[in-house]
Motif scaffolding. Sequence first.
Motif, mmCIF file in Angstrom:
data_model
loop_
_atom_site.group_PDB
_atom_site.id
_atom_site.type_symbol
_atom_site.label_atom_id
_atom_site.label_comp_id
_atom_site.label_asym_id
_atom_site.label_seq_id
_atom_site.Cartn_x
_atom_site.Cartn_y
_atom_site.Cartn_z
ATOM 1 N N ASN A 1 0.839 -1.185 0.000
ATOM 2 C CA ASN A 1 0.000 0.000 0.000
ATOM 3 C C ASN A 1 0.884 1.248 0.000
ATOM 4 O OD1 ASN A 1 -1.671 2.124 0.631
ATOM 5 N ND2 ASN A 1 -2.869 0.957 2.123
ATOM 6 N N LYS B 1 -11.606 -5.468 -12.523
ATOM 7 C CA LYS B 1 -10.982 -5.937 -11.282
ATOM 8 C C LYS B 1 -10.522 -7.368 -11.528
ATOM 9 C CE LYS B 1 -11.239 -4.581 -7.586
ATOM 10 N NZ LYS B 1 -10.073 -3.981 -6.959
ATOM 11 N N SER B 2 -9.347 -7.712 -11.021
ATOM 12 C CA SER B 2 -8.827 -9.056 -11.260
ATOM 13 C C SER B 2 -9.726 -10.143 -10.695
ATOM 14 C CB SER B 2 -7.439 -9.194 -10.650
ATOM 15 O OG SER B 2 -6.518 -8.539 -11.464
ATOM 16 N N SER C 1 -3.316 2.057 -9.841
ATOM 17 C CA SER C 1 -3.673 2.191 -8.438
ATOM 18 C C SER C 1 -4.192 3.607 -8.231
ATOM 19 C CB SER C 1 -2.431 1.905 -7.606
ATOM 20 O OG SER C 1 -2.598 2.398 -6.333
ATOM 21 N N HIS D 1 -2.284 -7.051 -14.584
ATOM 22 C CA HIS D 1 -3.161 -7.085 -13.418
ATOM 23 C C HIS D 1 -2.756 -6.037 -12.388
ATOM 24 C CE1 HIS D 1 -5.723 -10.431 -14.417
ATOM 25 N NE2 HIS D 1 -4.675 -10.992 -14.993
ATOM 26 N N ASN D 2 -3.757 -5.427 -11.812
ATOM 27 C CA ASN D 2 -3.555 -4.430 -10.748
ATOM 28 C C ASN D 2 -2.499 -3.397 -11.103
ATOM 29 O OD1 ASN D 2 -5.463 -5.676 -9.149
ATOM 30 N ND2 ASN D 2 -3.949 -7.114 -8.363
ATOM 31 N N ASP E 1 -8.722 2.271 -5.518
ATOM 32 C CA ASP E 1 -8.552 0.822 -5.499
ATOM 33 C C ASP E 1 -7.507 0.514 -6.565
ATOM 34 O OD1 ASP E 1 -8.873 -1.792 -4.902
ATOM 35 O OD2 ASP E 1 -11.044 -1.817 -5.135
ATOM 36 N N SER E 2 -7.222 -0.768 -6.787
ATOM 37 C CA SER E 2 -6.327 -1.067 -7.892
ATOM 38 C C SER E 2 -7.104 -1.790 -8.988
ATOM 39 C CB SER E 2 -5.139 -1.901 -7.417
ATOM 40 O OG SER E 2 -5.587 -3.099 -6.890
ATOM 41 N N TYR E 3 -6.723 -1.527 -10.224
ATOM 42 C CA TYR E 3 -7.474 -2.038 -11.368
ATOM 43 C C TYR E 3 -6.547 -2.691 -12.377
ATOM 44 C CZ TYR E 3 -11.059 0.906 -9.361
ATOM 45 O OH TYR E 3 -11.945 1.462 -8.502
ATOM 46 N N SER E 4 -7.097 -3.632 -13.125
ATOM 47 C CA SER E 4 -6.336 -4.316 -14.152
ATOM 48 C C SER E 4 -6.737 -3.773 -15.520
ATOM 49 C CB SER E 4 -6.623 -5.813 -14.090
ATOM 50 O OG SER E 4 -6.389 -6.273 -12.784
#
Lengths: 272, 434
Positions: free
Chosen positions: B237, B336-337, B402, B398-399, B376-379
């Motif tokens: 984080n 999202k993964s 952020s 993936h991810n 959030d984190s995104y792919s």
Amino acid sequence: MEHTVIKSRKTFSLKDVKELWQYRELLYFFSWRDLKVRYKQTFVGVAWAIFQPFITMVVFSVFFGGLAKMPSDGVPYPIFVYVGLLFWQFFSGSLSEISGSLINNQAIITKVYFPRLILPISSVITKFVDFLIATVILIGLMFYYGYIPHLSGLLIIPLLLLITFMASIGLGLFLASINVKYRDVRYALPFFIQTLLFLTPVIYPASIAGKYSYLLAINPIMGVIQSARAAILGTTPINWLLIEISLIGTFILLIFGIYVFKKTERYFADII
Amino acid sequence: MKNMQIDTKNNKNLKPIIEIRNIGKKYNIVHQKGGYIALRDILMNVLKSPFSFLKTKAKRAIGLEKKEEFWALKNINLTIKKGEVVGIIGANGAGKSTLLKILSQITPPTEGEIVLRGRVGSLLEVGTGFHPELTGRENIFLNGAILGMKKKEIVKKFDKIVAFADIDKFLDTPVKYYSSGMYVRLAFSVAAHMEPDILIIDEVLAVGDAEFQKKCLGKMDNIAKTQDRTIIFVSHNMEAIKRICSKCIYINKGKIINIGNTEEVITKYLRKNQTGQIEYTNTKIKKDEAEILKMTIKDYAGNINSNLDMSESFFIEIEYQLKVELSCFVVLKIFKSSTPNIFILFSLSNDNNQESPKNPGLYKAVAKIDPLLNSDSYSVLVGISTNTTNYLDYIIEHNVISIYNSGKFAFPAVETIRKNSLTVIPIKWDISEM
């Protein structure tokens, strides 16, 4: 301020003893946890510590003493076998607890540092508490059969406990170390302990082996049980030579156990 | 002369609290079908083929055949001064946790040494040694002792621990009946009240709800700033690291890549991740018609950065090559993964009837994404396609994005409920009296 140096080291040193002393409270907490958890959610609780040896004593008395007419050096069989069982269960119970102590605390070993020796030692303490509780039955039996212990004989009991303690820790540390890598110990140990029970004069007097009884002296627990009977029940005079042999034998066993344990200890977290 | 003396004296007092000298950690790779090794298996191997067993043993002994080795850490040198709060970042498997385990003395280093001048407390997991059958009260004592606290110390801090965990009603209930939230709160609370000189914390904030995480971070911040404690903190984080750490270390493949100011190291780390994408090749597809060369994520100012402010737009740039004349378009999916089949965003370069180039050549496609994603984190998937079912080439990362909340948005975006929304599209409301 504390000063720690981390590097690969394998041998037992005075530092380890100091460290054990520093962590003595954790030793207490582990033993306390094991005792507390064991009897939680049980109906009769601590009474189990009394039931187990008591029922075993009754069964042995009926079958070996009553039906098989096992000789008991002139002492009523129940009291004779109970003295043996008391020490035997302390030894065998400690041995199996110690052997599993590292595996059972795997989650803690891989996440926190503390001297790993704490775990096996706390297992013995837990079993020692059981031993003390089970002694109550012995006192009852002695009253029942009207046996008055020889006060001078009672003085060697701490020595006998020390021998039992060293024997179980010595052998236990060795087994616990192998158990981390090879889980075979888990399966072999109950079998081994059962075999050892028959090789130890618990249900029979050592005198039954006749002129070969000295062979049994290889087993240090034999010396302990034999001497305990001599001291508490006055069956035979106390054989000091036997005690010395047991003491020296278990001491060597203890050194061996600690050596193996320390040699493998640092890698427990990697392979457990 | 006098000044110099004072200086040397000060230097002596300011000896670094942690000195890591040339640490390396080697693991032997064991190929195993699973489970643990049984003595039986080894014996069986010896019995089945005694000669080959002896041969490998002998070869190993003279060094002809080596065991398969893996250096989780190599040549790590580091000094940390008293009161410093150091973050460690790096991809999974970079060696962060191994370093923490060596520092906590759980596993020994294969080479090198570490000098620690102070009491170490490590928190590699929340609730180590908690026993489900024991009550909250009992577990506070047990866990405290395992973490290295003295009984007196625990008794003294008991009320504070209970208050922070907010579980006073359930103090005498076995923790197996606790909700997972209560469990984590209690566990963190015990750990937060130990007072070692050096505190080692692994990714433990990944548990618990948003509000509790905030509380934990606050507590750690407080410990770091007011009590002059030395903290080593591993996390994925970046926001947490930025908030707490003054210094940061970036580890990759067992080596230290960067040490220094937190902002700078994090930027370098994120950029490094970007170059990782440049080298990305998709070997499954032939790519004889089209190929994606590179995907880059840039913030509103045009800097390469995938750590993005939720109140600003950002850009996804795709460089691709057409090798033959072809009528195609670029596909962009953000998802999202955990739910790869539900897209938060799906876009084609020929949306709005916009023509994409057909002639062979190198092209750069830039998509501007307006601020609509929640923190959030995104792919991301980018692809080249002639229809919507097949790709000529594609990249999935993936991810990779952020999004964080800098607080610039007009509405308070981190409220617990709003956190469950994937998007933060500002909606215009109109309320009038009927």
